[in-house]
Design an enzyme around this catalytic site. Structure first.
Site, PDB file in Angstrom:
ATOM      1  CE1 TYR A  79      -3.197  -3.048   0.855  1.00 55.30           C
ATOM      2  CE2 TYR A  79      -1.949  -3.491   2.732  1.00 55.30           C
ATOM      3  CZ  TYR A  79      -2.806  -3.829   1.790  1.00 55.30           C
ATOM      4  OH  TYR A  79      -3.333  -4.958   2.065  1.00 55.30           O
TER       5      TYR A  79
ATOM      6  CE1 TYR B 265      -7.530  -6.012   2.860  1.00 51.25           C
ATOM      7  CE2 TYR B 265      -7.061  -7.973   4.171  1.00 51.25           C
ATOM      8  CZ  TYR B 265      -6.738  -7.086   3.229  1.00 51.25           C
ATOM      9  OH  TYR B 265      -5.642  -7.454   2.377  1.00 51.25           O
TER      10      TYR B 265
ATOM     11  CG  ASP C 232     -11.423 -14.063   6.056  1.00 53.92           C
ATOM     12  OD1 ASP C 232     -10.512 -14.721   6.377  1.00 53.92           O
ATOM     13  OD2 ASP C 232     -11.180 -12.910   5.190  1.00 53.92           O
TER      14      ASP C 232
ATOM     15  CE  LYS D 206      -3.240 -11.401   7.624  1.00 55.10           C
ATOM     16  NZ  LYS D 206      -4.742 -10.900   7.123  1.00 55.10           N
TER      17      LYS D 206
HETATM   18  C1  LIG Z   1      -4.756 -10.963   5.612  1.00 56.63           C
HETATM   19  C2  LIG Z   1      -6.420 -11.140   5.258  1.00 56.63           C
HETATM   20  C3  LIG Z   1      -6.871 -11.654   4.407  1.00 56.63           C
HETATM   21  C4  LIG Z   1      -5.801 -11.722   3.124  1.00 56.63           C
HETATM   22  O1  LIG Z   1      -4.771 -12.781   3.316  1.00 56.63           O
HETATM   23  P1  LIG Z   1      -3.312 -12.372   2.446  1.00 56.63           P
HETATM   24  O2  LIG Z   1      -2.491 -13.717   2.796  1.00 56.63           O
HETATM   25  O3  LIG Z   1      -2.847 -11.037   2.879  1.00 56.63           O
HETATM   26  O4  LIG Z   1      -3.739 -12.374   0.922  1.00 56.63           O
HETATM   27  C5  LIG Z   1      -7.954 -12.120   4.097  1.00 56.63           C
HETATM   28  N1  LIG Z   1      -8.667 -12.121   5.117  1.00 56.63           N
HETATM   29  C6  LIG Z   1      -8.554 -11.590   6.426  1.00 56.63           C
HETATM   30  C7  LIG Z   1      -9.532 -11.569   7.382  1.00 56.63           C
HETATM   31  C8  LIG Z   1      -7.346 -11.330   6.643  1.00 56.63           C
HETATM   32  O5  LIG Z   1      -6.938 -10.738   7.764  1.00 56.63           O
END
Ligand SMILES: *Cc1c(COP(=O)(O)O)cnc(C)c1O
Length: 427
Positions: free
Chosen positions: A19, A147, A248, A277
């Site tokens: 970013y 997000y 997610d 992550k």
């Molecule tokens: C970081 C994140 C993503 C994206 O993951 P990347 O490995 O950066 O592509 C998707 N959803 C959530 C909730 C996140 O925190």
């Protein structure tokens, strides 16, 4: 030895950061090593990583068990394609993940990053309805302040204001956004909080394929916490209107919120779940999308269905091996106790900021502590002040926050919160 000035000039001229502007690059700090919860900068300074490298490094750095897992696997093979081939590290990781997640989740797709895991989740939901012949069910419903990643499908369900919609107007799939609940926990819950969401489902379920949400904690879209009751009622509405629920857990998974996965706090299972992550303990890029037997059966309902996705580095053996070792290490550790202690330390260290006029809110959930300011934070200035106190954080917008490695000591945690208090007070 510090990084020579000319190398830093090269980096500023040629290497993009997240970013970031290439023409007016923000300052970056060079790291030459990392050990425990500390980053060692190129000039020899050591700072505590209060970010866990964006939620990932739950065990800290240079962890012997994780190093060994990669070294052992490296001696066998670093990578092979997953098309038509398979391997022990993928199988062993899948076994562990199916044990950890709710039993309704039966099938796993390994991806190379979180955003891709979200793309695969969306694709699963779309293919499910296409294969079942409900061709009009193509859209998604989510809540504001979310997000889900930076790829196009994921971007389409990020918060329409803080996300990137304004850059790609007309190019992103148009999804439905309901207001997010404001109740942070069940004690503050009131059924009126789900009215907007319920009305949207009632009005649009014919064209909806799925609901997608971060469970309990909304991360990069605003660092907000919401009541488990909201998630419970969303699950019930998805069942009532026959919609798939995509959960997610990419930021919240692996203990961060006090339970292994945040959706456990609502007793809810998604039909599709994304993880990433902290999956590899922050060692390598790996993510996964899991789905229920029902979703899997739907995808194949037309008798010729295959899931149309297949990343080059799918189920990379090094990444799978270190992920399995990270899960073993987490399960063998007193992680619940650690998260509870971090939560208590964050409360003790941050709540006093509430009384400062520059502070709008302070909130703590599990091993996540957030100070929300009234005004946007001057990133380079605040970051430099934190670094002076030996702490690495990366605030965004009005948010100064920390999610330290779960292995952080009480004294190290106090150093993080003291640094946060002092930069907040100096405004
Ligand atoms: C970081 C994140 C993503 C994206 O993951 P990347 O490995 O950066 O592509 C998707 N959803 C959530 C909730 C996140 O925190």
């Amino acid at each position: 030895m510090s990084l020579a000035a000319e190398r830093l000039a090269f980096e500023a001229a040629h290497i993009w950061h997240p970013y970031a502007s290439m023409q007016q690059p923000a300052p970056v700090y060079a790291v030459r090593a990392a050990e425990g919860v500390y980053l060692e900068l190129a000039d020899g300074r050591k700072v505590i990583d209060g970010m866990s490298s964006w939620w990932c490094a739950i065990h800290g750095y240079n962890v012997p068990e994780l190093n060994r897992a990669i070294e052992t696997q490296l001696g066998k093979m670093a990578h092979v394609m997953f098309g038509g081939l398979t391997h022990q590290p993928a199988i062993e990781l899948a076994e562990r993940l199916l044990q950890l997640l709710p039993p309704s989740l039966q099938h796993i797709f390994f991806c190379d990053s979180g955003s891709v895991a979200v793309e695969v989740a969306i694709k699963m939901a779309l293919q499910y309805w296409q294969a079942l012949g409900a061709r009009q069910k193509t859209r998604l419903l989510t809540i504001r302040h979310g997000y889900h990643g930076d790829t196009f499908g994921a971007m389409s369900v990020c918060d329409p204001e803080s996300g990137m919609h304004h850059l790609f107007t007309g190019l992103l799939a148009e999804q439905f956004f309901a207001d997010a609940p404001t109740a942070a926990d069940d004690a503050a819950w009131d059924d009126a909080q789900i009215d907007a969401f319920q009305q949207m489902i009632a009005a649009h379920h014919d064209e909806l394929a799925a609901v997608i949400l971060e469970p309990i904690v909304q991360g990069a879209g605003g660092m907000r916490f919401y009541a488990p009751e909201f998630l419970r009622q969303v699950r019930a509405l998805c069942d009532r209107y026959d919609l798939l629920l995509i959960v997610d857990e990419i930021a919240t998974g692996f203990g961060r919120t006090g339970t292994m996965f945040a959706s456990e706090q609502a007793g809810v299972a998604g039909d599709i779940v994304c993880i990433g992550k902290a999956l590899t303990g922050g060692y390598m890029s790996l993510a996964a999308t899991l789905c229920s037997a029902k979703v899997c059966a739907g995808i194949h309902a037309d008798g010729r269905g295959v899931l149309m996705h297949g990343p080059t580095f799918m189920a990379n053996p090094l990444a799978c091996a270190v992920a399995a070792a990270s899960i073993d290490l987490l399960l063998a550790s007193p992680w619940q106790q650690r998260v509870a202690q971090i939560e208590a330390g964050l409360r003790a260290g941050l709540m006093a900021c509430r009384d400062l006029p520059s502070v709008a809110d302070v909130r703590v959930k599990g091993a996540i502590g957030v100070v929300e300011m009234h005004e946007a934070i001057d990133l380079p200035r605040v970051q430099a002040a934190l670094m002076q106190q030996g702490v690495w954080l990366r605030p965004f917008g009005k948010l100064l926050y920390t999610m330290p490695p779960l292995t952080v000591s009480a004294a190290e945690l106090e150093q993080i919160t003291a640094a946060m208090r002092s930069v907040v007070a100096s405004r």
